[in-house]
Design a protein around this motif. Structure first.
Motif, PDB file in Angstrom:
ATOM      1  N   GLY A  75       0.789  -1.213   0.000  1.00 26.13           N
ATOM      2  CA  GLY A  75       0.000   0.000   0.000  1.00 26.13           C
ATOM      3  C   GLY A  75       0.821   1.261   0.000  1.00 26.13           C
ATOM      4  O   GLY A  75       0.366   2.294   0.497  1.00 26.13           O
ATOM      5  N   GLU A  76       2.014   1.191  -0.586  1.00 28.19           N
ATOM      6  CA  GLU A  76       2.892   2.358  -0.599  1.00 28.19           C
ATOM      7  C   GLU A  76       3.796   2.286  -1.821  1.00 28.19           C
ATOM      8  O   GLU A  76       4.043   1.209  -2.380  1.00 28.19           O
ATOM      9  CB  GLU A  76       3.751   2.392   0.665  1.00 28.19           C
ATOM     10  CG  GLU A  76       4.576   3.672   0.816  1.00 28.19           C
ATOM     11  CD  GLU A  76       5.510   3.601   2.027  1.00 28.19           C
ATOM     12  OE1 GLU A  76       5.637   4.615   2.709  1.00 28.19           O
ATOM     13  OE2 GLU A  76       6.109   2.538   2.253  1.00 28.19           O
ATOM     14  N   THR A 166      -5.701  -1.465  -9.264  1.00 26.42           N
ATOM     15  CA  THR A 166      -5.019  -0.178  -9.392  1.00 26.42           C
ATOM     16  C   THR A 166      -4.721   0.112 -10.851  1.00 26.42           C
ATOM     17  O   THR A 166      -4.837   1.255 -11.312  1.00 26.42           O
ATOM     18  CB  THR A 166      -3.721  -0.183  -8.574  1.00 26.42           C
ATOM     19  OG1 THR A 166      -4.044  -0.486  -7.214  1.00 26.42           O
ATOM     20  CG2 THR A 166      -3.015   1.164  -8.646  1.00 26.42           C
ATOM     21  N   HIS A 219       2.264  10.536  -0.627  1.00 25.02           N
ATOM     22  CA  HIS A 219       1.284  10.405  -1.698  1.00 25.02           C
ATOM     23  C   HIS A 219       1.936  10.634  -3.047  1.00 25.02           C
ATOM     24  O   HIS A 219       3.049  11.162  -3.142  1.00 25.02           O
ATOM     25  CB  HIS A 219       0.097  11.355  -1.505  1.00 25.02           C
ATOM     26  CG  HIS A 219       0.441  12.810  -1.552  1.00 25.02           C
ATOM     27  ND1 HIS A 219       0.713  13.554  -0.425  1.00 25.02           N
ATOM     28  CD2 HIS A 219       0.556  13.681  -2.593  1.00 25.02           C
ATOM     29  CE1 HIS A 219       0.984  14.803  -0.754  1.00 25.02           C
ATOM     30  NE2 HIS A 219       0.890  14.908  -2.076  1.00 25.02           N
ATOM     31  N   TYR A 258      -7.932  14.339  -3.543  1.00 24.26           N
ATOM     32  CA  TYR A 258      -7.216  13.172  -3.027  1.00 24.26           C
ATOM     33  C   TYR A 258      -8.173  11.983  -2.899  1.00 24.26           C
ATOM     34  O   TYR A 258      -9.371  12.161  -2.649  1.00 24.26           O
ATOM     35  CB  TYR A 258      -6.624  13.475  -1.640  1.00 24.26           C
ATOM     36  CG  TYR A 258      -5.671  14.641  -1.618  1.00 24.26           C
ATOM     37  CD1 TYR A 258      -4.293  14.450  -1.689  1.00 24.26           C
ATOM     38  CD2 TYR A 258      -6.149  15.949  -1.516  1.00 24.26           C
ATOM     39  CE1 TYR A 258      -3.418  15.520  -1.670  1.00 24.26           C
ATOM     40  CE2 TYR A 258      -5.282  17.025  -1.498  1.00 24.26           C
ATOM     41  CZ  TYR A 258      -3.915  16.806  -1.573  1.00 24.26           C
ATOM     42  OH  TYR A 258      -3.046  17.879  -1.565  1.00 24.26           O
ATOM     43  N   ARG A 260      -7.982   7.350  -1.935  1.00 19.86           N
ATOM     44  CA  ARG A 260      -7.249   6.099  -1.758  1.00 19.86           C
ATOM     45  C   ARG A 260      -7.606   5.173  -2.919  1.00 19.86           C
ATOM     46  O   ARG A 260      -8.776   4.879  -3.154  1.00 19.86           O
ATOM     47  CB  ARG A 260      -7.622   5.424  -0.438  1.00 19.86           C
ATOM     48  CG  ARG A 260      -7.146   6.161   0.802  1.00 19.86           C
ATOM     49  CD  ARG A 260      -5.712   5.867   1.118  1.00 19.86           C
ATOM     50  NE  ARG A 260      -5.254   6.665   2.262  1.00 19.86           N
ATOM     51  CZ  ARG A 260      -3.997   6.721   2.690  1.00 19.86           C
ATOM     52  NH1 ARG A 260      -3.074   5.999   2.071  1.00 19.86           N
ATOM     53  NH2 ARG A 260      -3.667   7.472   3.720  1.00 19.86           N
ATOM     54  N   GLU A 261      -6.598   4.753  -3.652  1.00 22.01           N
ATOM     55  CA  GLU A 261      -6.858   3.825  -4.751  1.00 22.01           C
ATOM     56  C   GLU A 261      -7.050   2.417  -4.170  1.00 22.01           C
ATOM     57  O   GLU A 261      -6.878   2.223  -2.956  1.00 22.01           O
ATOM     58  CB  GLU A 261      -5.736   3.906  -5.787  1.00 22.01           C
ATOM     59  CG  GLU A 261      -4.329   3.709  -5.271  1.00 22.01           C
ATOM     60  CD  GLU A 261      -4.012   2.250  -5.040  1.00 22.01           C
ATOM     61  OE1 GLU A 261      -4.411   1.396  -5.851  1.00 22.01           O
ATOM     62  OE2 GLU A 261      -3.367   1.934  -4.020  1.00 22.01           O
ATOM     63  N   HIS A 264      -4.740   1.012  -1.599  1.00 20.72           N
ATOM     64  CA  HIS A 264      -4.609   1.847  -0.395  1.00 20.72           C
ATOM     65  C   HIS A 264      -3.519   2.916  -0.476  1.00 20.72           C
ATOM     66  O   HIS A 264      -3.251   3.602   0.515  1.00 20.72           O
ATOM     67  CB  HIS A 264      -4.408   0.996   0.868  1.00 20.72           C
ATOM     68  CG  HIS A 264      -5.458  -0.041   1.067  1.00 20.72           C
ATOM     69  ND1 HIS A 264      -6.787   0.281   1.304  1.00 20.72           N
ATOM     70  CD2 HIS A 264      -5.408  -1.387   1.022  1.00 20.72           C
ATOM     71  CE1 HIS A 264      -7.496  -0.826   1.410  1.00 20.72           C
ATOM     72  NE2 HIS A 264      -6.683  -1.850   1.231  1.00 20.72           N
ATOM     73  N   LEU A 266      -2.274   6.557  -1.265  1.00 18.67           N
ATOM     74  CA  LEU A 266      -2.940   7.849  -1.362  1.00 18.67           C
ATOM     75  C   LEU A 266      -2.546   8.500  -2.695  1.00 18.67           C
ATOM     76  O   LEU A 266      -1.375   8.783  -2.933  1.00 18.67           O
ATOM     77  CB  LEU A 266      -2.549   8.752  -0.194  1.00 18.67           C
ATOM     78  CG  LEU A 266      -3.207  10.141  -0.163  1.00 18.67           C
ATOM     79  CD1 LEU A 266      -4.728  10.038  -0.103  1.00 18.67           C
ATOM     80  CD2 LEU A 266      -2.679  10.953   1.030  1.00 18.67           C
TER      81      LEU A 266
END
Length: 320
Positions: A75-76, A166, A219, A258, A260-261, A264, A266
């Motif tokens: 998630g990053e 995503t 993000h 903004y 959250r896809e 997760h 951002l």
């Protein structure tokens, strides 16, 4: 919808002086804006990029002196990759050795040569050797020759449990197309290439979730030409993907929403307009503290509380 790619990447850093030293004096990026975090005005928001702070070149930081280290995970963005001319990778390898920059051996990815490295906070970055960009405009304010200078983003690499959800956002909303697979990596690119045109998704289950902290990407922002294009993207997110964004926020240099896809991360959608020269001349970008109108009444207090940034100090190098 025609894709324009990445607008900027925002990360979390430790001490502001160390952040400035590394990105402006070791990597040779231009400090194009010195402002504050509009949501936490006691903290700087430093923007680095090319000569004009062009979309696709902007790497920004929230520097907190005592921030705890982050943890890379699901998630990053696990890596942010910058473009350099293909013939300069040897120069950068020598520079990293000379400056004590933590780095790894050269690697190949999708046929390209990359030099992975870390900043003083442990943020994972890489330089991609890209042929044919030697004549692109480069910022030469540091001691780095123009033929080796960074030319904006190559890509961001997302660590996600699943690539497809995503990928659907990237292709349908932001105009990317899947162009290749290599092991667990899926590569997406916008037509035309150029700075900020690639997103790689590393699909890998079983990892712990990311934990924000020093060295973490906060993000990733994608480009919209103007308010109308941003609104069209917001509608498509809602109608085709059931995702609602925040209300539009005025960040002085761009206007943003903004969300959250599905993995997760951002995501932000940021307009290209009005740009960084809206409140100071291009020739003196980043030289003085700029504040939004709603914070001008607090200028004196903020200037006292924010740590001084000293260009004359020796660069604080990362430890090896």
């Amino acid at each position: 919808m025609n894709g324009k790619g990445i607008h900027h990447v925002t990360a979390i850093a430790g001490p502001a002086q160390r952040n400035l030293d590394f990105y402006a004096r070791i990597l040779g990026l231009r400090l194009v804006k010195k402002t504050v975090n509009f949501d936490d005005p006691g903290t700087y928001h430093l923007y680095f990029g090319d000569e004009a702070g062009s979309p696709g070149s902007i790497l920004t930081f929230f520097p907190w002196k005592h921030v705890a280290p982050g943890r890379t995970g699901l998630g990053e963005a696990q890596e942010t990759v910058l473009r350099v001319p293909a013939g300069s990778i040897g120069y950068w390898l020598h520079r990293f050795v000379e400056k004590g920059v933590v780095h790894q051996p050269l690697v190949k990815r999708f046929g390209e040569t990359l030099l992975p490295f870390k900043d003083p906070d442990g943020m994972r970055l890489a330089l991609a050797a890209v042929p044919g960009i030697e004549n692109e405009t480069a910022w030469t304010g540091a001691d780095i020759p123009a033929e080796a200078a960074i030319r904006g983003f190559h890509s961001v690499n997302l660590l996600l449990a699943e690539a497809a959800p995503t990928g659907a956002i990237l292709t349908d909303v932001f105009g990317f197309a899947e162009i290749g697979r290599e092991g667990s990596l899926v590569r997406y690119r916008v037509n035309g290439g150029g700075a900020g045109s690639i997103v790689d998704i590393h699909e890998a289950g079983g990892f712990l979730p990311a934990r924000l902290g020093g060295g973490s990407v906060h993000h990733i922002a994608f480009r919209a030409a103007d308010d109308a294009e941003e609104e069209a993207m917001v509608r498509k997110l809602a109608q085709n993907h059931g995702i609602r964004t925040t209300e539009q926020k005025d960040r002085n240099y761009f206007r943003s929403v903004y969300f959250r896809e599905p993995g997760h991360v951002l995501f932000e959608i940021a307009t290209d307009v009005p740009g960084f020269a809206v409140d100071e001349p291009k020739a003196t970008l980043g030289e003085t503290l700029k504040l939004p109108a709603f914070l001008e009444t607090r200028r004196a207090a903020l200037e006292v509380s924010l740590p001084p940034l000293d260009w004359a100090k020796p660069a604080i190098l990362p430890s090896t």
